[in-house]
Design a protein around this motif. Structure first.
Motif, PDB file in Angstrom:
ATOM      1  N   PHE A   1      31.056  38.255  50.427  1.00  0.00           N
ATOM      2  CA  PHE A   1      30.205  38.131  49.240  1.00  0.00           C
ATOM      3  C   PHE A   1      30.768  38.946  48.079  1.00  0.00           C
ATOM      4  CE2 PHE A   1      26.725  39.858  46.634  1.00  0.00           C
ATOM      5  CZ  PHE A   1      26.282  38.675  46.062  1.00  0.00           C
ATOM      6  N   ILE A   2      31.133  40.199  48.350  1.00  0.00           N
ATOM      7  CA  ILE A   2      31.672  41.066  47.295  1.00  0.00           C
ATOM      8  C   ILE A   2      33.003  40.522  46.788  1.00  0.00           C
ATOM      9  CG2 ILE A   2      32.635  43.357  46.820  1.00  0.00           C
ATOM     10  CD1 ILE A   2      30.450  44.478  48.754  1.00  0.00           C
ATOM     11  N   ASP A   3      33.895  40.124  47.694  1.00  0.00           N
ATOM     12  CA  ASP A   3      35.213  39.643  47.272  1.00  0.00           C
ATOM     13  C   ASP A   3      35.131  38.328  46.496  1.00  0.00           C
ATOM     14  OD1 ASP A   3      36.431  41.858  48.331  1.00  0.00           O
ATOM     15  OD2 ASP A   3      37.252  40.845  50.097  1.00  0.00           O
ATOM     16  N   ILE A   4      34.280  37.420  46.912  1.00  0.00           N
ATOM     17  CA  ILE A   4      34.162  36.136  46.202  1.00  0.00           C
ATOM     18  C   ILE A   4      33.510  36.338  44.830  1.00  0.00           C
ATOM     19  CG2 ILE A   4      33.006  33.883  46.223  1.00  0.00           C
ATOM     20  CD1 ILE A   4      33.568  33.847  49.287  1.00  0.00           C
ATOM     21  N   THR A   5      32.438  37.120  44.784  1.00  0.00           N
ATOM     22  CA  THR A   5      31.791  37.390  43.497  1.00  0.00           C
ATOM     23  C   THR A   5      32.752  38.113  42.559  1.00  0.00           C
ATOM     24  OG1 THR A   5      29.647  37.543  44.613  1.00  0.00           O
ATOM     25  CG2 THR A   5      29.778  38.450  42.384  1.00  0.00           C
ATOM     26  N   GLY A   6      33.470  39.090  43.098  1.00  0.00           N
ATOM     27  CA  GLY A   6      34.461  39.808  42.294  1.00  0.00           C
ATOM     28  C   GLY A   6      35.558  38.893  41.794  1.00  0.00           C
ATOM     29  N   SER A   7      35.988  37.959  42.640  1.00  0.00           N
ATOM     30  CA  SER A   7      37.041  37.003  42.249  1.00  0.00           C
ATOM     31  C   SER A   7      36.579  36.078  41.134  1.00  0.00           C
ATOM     32  CB  SER A   7      37.468  36.155  43.451  1.00  0.00           C
ATOM     33  OG  SER A   7      38.122  36.929  44.406  1.00  0.00           O
ATOM     34  N   LEU A   8      35.329  35.640  41.213  1.00  0.00           N
ATOM     35  CA  LEU A   8      34.796  34.766  40.163  1.00  0.00           C
ATOM     36  C   LEU A   8      34.831  35.482  38.817  1.00  0.00           C
ATOM     37  CD1 LEU A   8      31.767  33.231  42.083  1.00  0.00           C
ATOM     38  CD2 LEU A   8      33.802  32.003  41.297  1.00  0.00           C
ATOM     39  N   TRP A   9      34.367  36.718  38.804  1.00  0.00           N
ATOM     40  CA  TRP A   9      34.375  37.501  37.563  1.00  0.00           C
ATOM     41  C   TRP A   9      35.796  37.789  37.106  1.00  0.00           C
ATOM     42  CZ3 TRP A   9      31.021  38.914  33.890  1.00  0.00           C
ATOM     43  CH2 TRP A   9      31.424  39.892  32.984  1.00  0.00           C
ATOM     44  N   LEU A  10      36.652  38.199  38.051  1.00  0.00           N
ATOM     45  CA  LEU A  10      38.040  38.527  37.728  1.00  0.00           C
ATOM     46  C   LEU A  10      38.744  37.332  37.099  1.00  0.00           C
ATOM     47  CD1 LEU A  10      40.417  40.562  37.923  1.00  0.00           C
ATOM     48  CD2 LEU A  10      40.860  39.619  40.203  1.00  0.00           C
ATOM     49  N   SER A  11      38.510  36.160  37.651  1.00  0.00           N
ATOM     50  CA  SER A  11      39.108  34.936  37.121  1.00  0.00           C
ATOM     51  C   SER A  11      38.653  34.695  35.681  1.00  0.00           C
ATOM     52  CB  SER A  11      38.729  33.744  37.994  1.00  0.00           C
ATOM     53  OG  SER A  11      39.146  32.539  37.416  1.00  0.00           O
ATOM     54  N   TRP A  12      37.356  34.821  35.455  1.00  0.00           N
ATOM     55  CA  TRP A  12      36.813  34.581  34.119  1.00  0.00           C
ATOM     56  C   TRP A  12      37.268  35.663  33.140  1.00  0.00           C
ATOM     57  CZ3 TRP A  12      33.274  37.484  31.236  1.00  0.00           C
ATOM     58  CH2 TRP A  12      32.834  36.872  30.066  1.00  0.00           C
ATOM     59  N   GLN A  13      37.151  36.906  33.536  1.00  0.00           N
ATOM     60  CA  GLN A  13      37.430  38.025  32.638  1.00  0.00           C
ATOM     61  C   GLN A  13      38.917  38.157  32.332  1.00  0.00           C
ATOM     62  OE1 GLN A  13      39.020  41.190  33.031  1.00  0.00           O
ATOM     63  NE2 GLN A  13      38.186  42.107  31.190  1.00  0.00           N
ATOM     64  N   SER A  14      39.767  37.926  33.319  1.00  0.00           N
ATOM     65  CA  SER A  14      41.212  38.120  33.143  1.00  0.00           C
ATOM     66  C   SER A  14      41.955  36.834  32.812  1.00  0.00           C
ATOM     67  CB  SER A  14      41.810  38.728  34.419  1.00  0.00           C
ATOM     68  OG  SER A  14      41.241  39.987  34.673  1.00  0.00           O
ATOM     69  N   HIS A  15      41.224  35.737  32.717  1.00  0.00           N
ATOM     70  CA  HIS A  15      41.810  34.440  32.378  1.00  0.00           C
ATOM     71  C   HIS A  15      42.918  34.034  33.359  1.00  0.00           C
ATOM     72  CE1 HIS A  15      39.508  34.669  28.699  1.00  0.00           C
ATOM     73  NE2 HIS A  15      40.045  35.849  28.456  1.00  0.00           N
ATOM     74  N   ILE A  16      42.647  34.245  34.636  1.00  0.00           N
ATOM     75  CA  ILE A  16      43.576  33.760  35.664  1.00  0.00           C
ATOM     76  C   ILE A  16      42.863  32.677  36.462  1.00  0.00           C
ATOM     77  CG2 ILE A  16      44.845  35.937  35.800  1.00  0.00           C
ATOM     78  CD1 ILE A  16      43.402  36.564  38.381  1.00  0.00           C
ATOM     79  N   LYS A  17      43.622  31.832  37.103  1.00  0.00           N
ATOM     80  CA  LYS A  17      43.018  30.755  37.885  1.00  0.00           C
ATOM     81  C   LYS A  17      42.189  31.331  39.022  1.00  0.00           C
ATOM     82  CE  LYS A  17      46.438  27.268  36.881  1.00  0.00           C
ATOM     83  NZ  LYS A  17      47.286  26.211  37.392  1.00  0.00           N
ATOM     84  N   LEU A  18      41.095  30.655  39.311  1.00  0.00           N
ATOM     85  CA  LEU A  18      40.211  31.112  40.380  1.00  0.00           C
ATOM     86  C   LEU A  18      40.956  31.187  41.708  1.00  0.00           C
ATOM     87  CD1 LEU A  18      37.471  32.007  41.433  1.00  0.00           C
ATOM     88  CD2 LEU A  18      36.832  29.586  41.620  1.00  0.00           C
ATOM     89  N   THR A  19      41.786  30.212  41.974  1.00  0.00           N
ATOM     90  CA  THR A  19      42.544  30.247  43.241  1.00  0.00           C
ATOM     91  C   THR A  19      43.443  31.480  43.305  1.00  0.00           C
ATOM     92  OG1 THR A  19      44.193  28.771  42.273  1.00  0.00           O
ATOM     93  CG2 THR A  19      42.512  27.758  43.669  1.00  0.00           C
TER      94      THR A  19
END
Length: 183
Positions: free
Chosen positions: A129-147
């Motif tokens: 849960f923490i890693d997926i939620t963090g990844s979603l934010w990281l992708s949006w905030q850092s402009h990197i692909k979600l994958t």
């Protein structure tokens, strides 16, 4: 104030103190993403596991509130409202809800679970849960692909599995102490 309320208040404050102490341990930077390996997420897992959904979430919320007003209680000595808008913001948001998930699952099913079942619950409701939620934010905030964000989080999994195991082991030992009233 009832004795039970004092016990819950004390346990919540102690868990918040543990979270703060875990934040004093330096993180390990990975270099390929702006999110370090930290021990505080183990404390978040323990909060839900040991205190349950209400007090565990309150403990993490208190930590995050102190961080928001500027106390340098996150790993690396960071604090202030800006950390919630940075690359780790999604992980911090997930920290708020992880004890609620973990504590609720444990409250509902936990007394019947083996060590491995409890460990799996922590892995699903805490680590993933923490890693997926963090990844979603990281992708949006850092402009990197979600994958790419999700794949970068694979570096956290081995350590997070160890932290989940420690959280389960500590919680099971503490629940054996009758005077702690941990259920």
């Amino acid at each position: 104030m009832k004795r039970q309320n004092i016990v819950h208040l004390t346990q919540t404050a102690l868990m918040t103190a543990i979270l703060i102490v875990l934040g004093m341990i330096p993180g390990i930077p990975l270099g390929f993403i702006p999110v370090p390996i930290v021990l505080q997420n183990m404390g978040v897992m323990m909060a839900g596991e040991i205190l349950g959904p209400k007090e565990g979430t309150t403990s993490v919320a208190l930590l995050l509130l102190l961080v928001a007003v500027g106390f340098p209680f996150l790993t690396g000595g960071s604090g202030g409202i800006a950390v919630f808008a940075g690359p780790t913001g999604g992980y911090l948001l997930a920290w708020l809800f992880a004890p609620l998930l973990i504590g609720s699952l444990r409250q509902h099913f936990g007394s019947r679970w083996s060590w491995w079942q409890e460990f799996l619950m922590i892995v699903l409701a805490g680590v993933l849960f923490i890693d997926i939620t963090g990844s979603l934010w990281l992708s949006w905030q850092s402009h990197i692909k979600l994958t790419a964000a999700l794949m970068s989080n694979l570096a956290f999994i081995p350590g997070d599995l160890i932290k989940a195991g420690v959280a389960v082991a500590v919680a099971r030992q503490l629940r054996r102490v009758p005077s702690l009233n941990l259920g």
